[in-house]
Design an enzyme around this catalytic site. Structure first.
Site, PDB file in Angstrom:
ATOM      1  N   ALA A  89     -14.093 -45.959  18.948  1.00 50.78           N
ATOM      2  CA  ALA A  89     -14.388 -45.217  17.716  1.00 50.78           C
ATOM      3  C   ALA A  89     -13.546 -45.700  16.537  1.00 50.78           C
ATOM      4  CB  ALA A  89     -14.177 -43.723  17.947  1.00 50.78           C
ATOM      5  N   LYS A  90     -12.298 -46.080  16.792  1.00 51.68           N
ATOM      6  CA  LYS A  90     -11.431 -46.552  15.692  1.00 51.68           C
ATOM      7  C   LYS A  90     -11.930 -47.882  15.140  1.00 51.68           C
ATOM      8  CE  LYS A  90      -7.026 -46.089  15.456  1.00 51.68           C
ATOM      9  NZ  LYS A  90      -5.567 -46.196  15.724  1.00 51.68           N
ATOM     10  N   GLY A 129       3.203 -64.864  14.025  1.00 54.98           N
ATOM     11  CA  GLY A 129       3.205 -64.214  12.723  1.00 54.98           C
ATOM     12  C   GLY A 129       4.357 -64.551  11.807  1.00 54.98           C
ATOM     13  N   LYS A 133       4.530 -47.403   5.490  1.00 57.08           N
ATOM     14  CA  LYS A 133       3.483 -47.977   4.633  1.00 57.08           C
ATOM     15  C   LYS A 133       2.459 -46.937   4.181  1.00 57.08           C
ATOM     16  CE  LYS A 133       3.788 -52.695   6.429  1.00 57.08           C
ATOM     17  NZ  LYS A 133       3.034 -53.844   6.971  1.00 57.08           N
ATOM     18  N   ALA A 154      -7.106 -51.938  16.077  1.00 58.55           N
ATOM     19  CA  ALA A 154      -7.753 -51.301  14.926  1.00 58.55           C
ATOM     20  C   ALA A 154      -6.787 -50.360  14.209  1.00 58.55           C
ATOM     21  CB  ALA A 154      -9.002 -50.544  15.375  1.00 58.55           C
ATOM     22  N   THR A 160      -9.767 -47.933  21.879  1.00 58.68           N
ATOM     23  CA  THR A 160     -10.591 -46.791  21.490  1.00 58.68           C
ATOM     24  C   THR A 160     -11.692 -47.298  20.573  1.00 58.68           C
ATOM     25  OG1 THR A 160      -8.606 -45.384  21.562  1.00 58.68           O
ATOM     26  CG2 THR A 160     -10.562 -44.481  20.474  1.00 58.68           C
ATOM     27  N   LYS A 186      14.066 -59.712   8.483  1.00 62.14           N
ATOM     28  CA  LYS A 186      14.338 -61.054   7.954  1.00 62.14           C
ATOM     29  C   LYS A 186      14.079 -61.122   6.452  1.00 62.14           C
ATOM     30  CE  LYS A 186      15.121 -62.457  12.132  1.00 62.14           C
ATOM     31  NZ  LYS A 186      16.521 -62.619  12.596  1.00 62.14           N
TER      32      LYS A 186
END
EC number: 1.1.1.25
Length: 273
Positions: free
Chosen positions: A153-154, A237, A65, A126, A151, A15
């Site tokens: 740990a992340k 969003g 990104k 995460a 997860t 968009k």
């Protein structure tokens, strides 16, 4: 005419050309904005070709990104902390990188009357989407920010990375602190596959604001679930998309467009799709 673009793969659904065309018309700026499908293994070459043909700046979306982060010659503080770049600026022969995702989220929340100061905030997921918004959220001085991920740990690593900037903790989805949150943000990909979040409904018991970074014609799976659990307000969003685009436009042109009419037009176009 100055050239701008968005790079992604896939990109046909974007968009961004619609949004930036409206921004340009509204502010009287003469520019052209295109969607460019970059080969998965040819992002750097695509950007180089674009700059050589007169490109002044670009947005970067999935999956480029992180590649953009490595490509640019200079990073903004926001991009450096996020570890990713969604806005390219070609200036004085140099390629600069910024990340406007977090500003876009915060501005959309504020647009909808949701401040974060002293609030308890929970983020689900995460990945890169979360990493891009943590610092701008912490700059709003929340009472606490907790990152929860499948997860653990992340989430814990992200919390360690950003703890110098504010009160942030991390855990697995099964170990979220048993407390009332004011704002719950879904930064995971669950809504894309139509799944509801794998968290207890008790986290929605305080009637929090529930925010899904995904948007579409229909209410997202996350927001549907949150509404059923008694959420005080659900937001998707779309506003974040428009606000991050406005920030990119400002970095390129030095003019901040009015996002409200663009939000309305984009929502209408989605409903008619």
């Amino acid at each position: 005419m100055d050239q701008y673009a968005v790079f992604g793969n896939p990109i046909a659904h974007s968009k961004s050309p619609f949004i930036h065309k409206m921004f340009a018309e509204q502010t009287g700026q003469s520019l052209h904005y295109a969607a460019i499908l970059s080969p998965l293994d040819g992002f750097a070459e695509s950007v180089s070709t674009f700059i050589a043909s007169g490109g002044r700046g670009a947005n970067v979306t999935v999956p480029f990104k992180e590649q953009a982060f490595k490509l640019v010659e200079q990073l903004s503080p926001a991009a450096r902390q996020a570890g990713s770049v969604n806005t390219l600026i070609y200036q004085d022969g140099k390629l600069l990188g910024d990340n406007t995702d977090g500003i876009g989220l915060v501005k959309d929340l504020l647009f909808n009357g949701v401040g974060l100061k002293d609030k308890a905030v929970l983020i689900l997921g995460a990945g890169g989407a979360t990493r891009g918004v943590v610092l701008p959220i912490l700059k709003q001085q929340p009472g606490m920010l907790h990152i929860a991920n499948r997860t653990a740990a992340k989430a814990e690593e992200l919390a360690r990375h950003f703890c110098q900037f504010g009160p942030v903790t991390g855990s697995g989805l099964e170990a979220i602190p048993p407390m009332a949150f004011d704002v719950v943000i879904n930064a995971s990909s669950s809504s894309l596959s139509g799944e509801s979040p794998d968290i207890a409904s008790s986290y929605i018991a305080n009637q929090p604001v529930c925010y899904d970074m995904v948007y579409g014609k229909e209410i997202t799976a996350f927001n549907n679930w949150c509404a059923a659990q008694g959420a005080g307000l659900t937001l998707d969003g779309l506003g974040m998309l428009v606000e991050q685009a406005a920030q990119s436009f400002y970095l390129w042109r030095g003019i901040m467009p009015d996002t409200q009419p663009v939000r309305q037009a984009l929502r209408m176009s989605l409903s008619q799709a």
